[in-house]
Design an enzyme around this catalytic site. Sequence first.
Site, mmCIF file in Angstrom:
data_model
loop_
_atom_site.group_PDB
_atom_site.id
_atom_site.type_symbol
_atom_site.label_atom_id
_atom_site.label_comp_id
_atom_site.label_asym_id
_atom_site.label_seq_id
_atom_site.Cartn_x
_atom_site.Cartn_y
_atom_site.Cartn_z
ATOM 1 N N TYR A 23 39.123 57.296 31.393
ATOM 2 C CA TYR A 23 38.547 56.235 30.568
ATOM 3 C C TYR A 23 39.314 55.976 29.269
ATOM 4 O O TYR A 23 38.917 55.121 28.492
ATOM 5 C CB TYR A 23 37.080 56.562 30.248
ATOM 6 C CG TYR A 23 36.224 56.618 31.494
ATOM 7 C CD1 TYR A 23 35.981 55.472 32.232
ATOM 8 C CD2 TYR A 23 35.687 57.818 31.943
ATOM 9 C CE1 TYR A 23 35.226 55.514 33.391
ATOM 10 C CE2 TYR A 23 34.921 57.874 33.102
ATOM 11 C CZ TYR A 23 34.697 56.719 33.814
ATOM 12 O OH TYR A 23 33.945 56.757 34.960
ATOM 13 N N HIS A 100 33.567 46.670 33.429
ATOM 14 C CA HIS A 100 33.875 48.088 33.620
ATOM 15 C C HIS A 100 35.226 48.378 33.004
ATOM 16 O O HIS A 100 36.160 47.574 33.138
ATOM 17 C CB HIS A 100 33.928 48.443 35.107
ATOM 18 C CG HIS A 100 32.632 48.192 35.794
ATOM 19 N ND1 HIS A 100 31.574 49.046 35.700
ATOM 20 C CD2 HIS A 100 32.217 47.143 36.545
ATOM 21 C CE1 HIS A 100 30.547 48.544 36.380
ATOM 22 N NE2 HIS A 100 30.917 47.386 36.891
HETATM 23 O O1 CA2 Z 1 34.589 51.987 34.498
HETATM 24 C C1 CA2 Z 1 33.472 51.873 34.001
HETATM 25 O O2 CA2 Z 1 33.267 51.283 32.942
HETATM 26 C C2 CA2 Z 1 32.261 52.528 34.687
HETATM 27 O O3 CA2 Z 1 31.139 51.662 34.539
HETATM 28 C C3 CA2 Z 1 32.018 53.823 33.961
HETATM 29 C C4 CA2 Z 1 30.909 54.663 34.598
HETATM 30 C C5 CA2 Z 1 31.160 54.848 36.090
HETATM 31 O O4 CA2 Z 1 30.076 55.549 36.689
HETATM 32 C C6 CA2 Z 1 31.356 53.521 36.789
HETATM 33 O O5 CA2 Z 1 31.634 53.761 38.150
HETATM 34 C C7 CA2 Z 1 32.498 52.746 36.176
HETATM 35 C C8 CA2 Z 1 30.843 56.021 33.935
HETATM 36 C C9 CA2 Z 1 30.522 55.966 32.479
HETATM 37 C C10 CA2 Z 1 30.643 57.347 31.923
HETATM 38 O O6 CA2 Z 1 31.698 57.348 31.002
HETATM 39 C C11 CA2 Z 1 32.199 58.545 30.628
HETATM 40 C C12 CA2 Z 1 33.143 58.505 29.622
HETATM 41 C C13 CA2 Z 1 33.714 59.660 29.202
HETATM 42 C C14 CA2 Z 1 33.350 60.884 29.781
HETATM 43 C C15 CA2 Z 1 32.413 60.926 30.792
HETATM 44 C C16 CA2 Z 1 31.827 59.732 31.198
#
Ligand code: CA2
Length: 146
Positions: A23, A100
């Site tokens: 991310y 996303h």
């Molecule tokens: O790519 C994206 O923005 C998502 O919506 C992010 C979600 C994921 O489940 C989707 O499939 C795609 C996850 C958000 C959690 O973000 C984190 C960031 C840093 C560490 C752990 C989780």
Amino acid sequence: MKNILVLHGPNLNLLGLREPQIYGSTTLDDVNNHLLNLAKQRKVDLRIVQSNHEGVLIDSIHAAREWAHGLLINPGGLTHTSVALRDAISGVALPCVEVHLSNIHKREEFRHHSFISGIVVGVICGFGWHSYTLGLMGLLDAISDK
Ligand code: CA2
């Protein structure tokens, strides 16, 4: 003046703090500041909510019926699971853009399906924090076209 509700779903508060290989190192505050800068240029008002609770997100969407012209949402993991979130968005009938950070179609199979995509104006994914600013621009165009 247009008013927009920006929603960040579960775990997005961890952005920049964990899993930077997926991310990136941008924090949620950084994302919000990019959005607020764009909103200032475009003379729109943003209310920003992050919650790890589906019900809080749904309540915010219901309340937005009273004051918002559109919704910008990253539903996080609820993208792939939540009929209730989809029903809330279609229930308020506000123009909505789904964003996303990552390209969900390049990732695990279970991320390829979104319960949200079928009821929104458009979807932007894979551009990191730019997905949000691109999404806000698209949403504002959709609203001004109405
Ligand atoms: O790519 C994206 O923005 C998502 O919506 C992010 C979600 C994921 O489940 C989707 O499939 C795609 C996850 C958000 C959690 O973000 C984190 C960031 C840093 C560490 C752990 C989780």
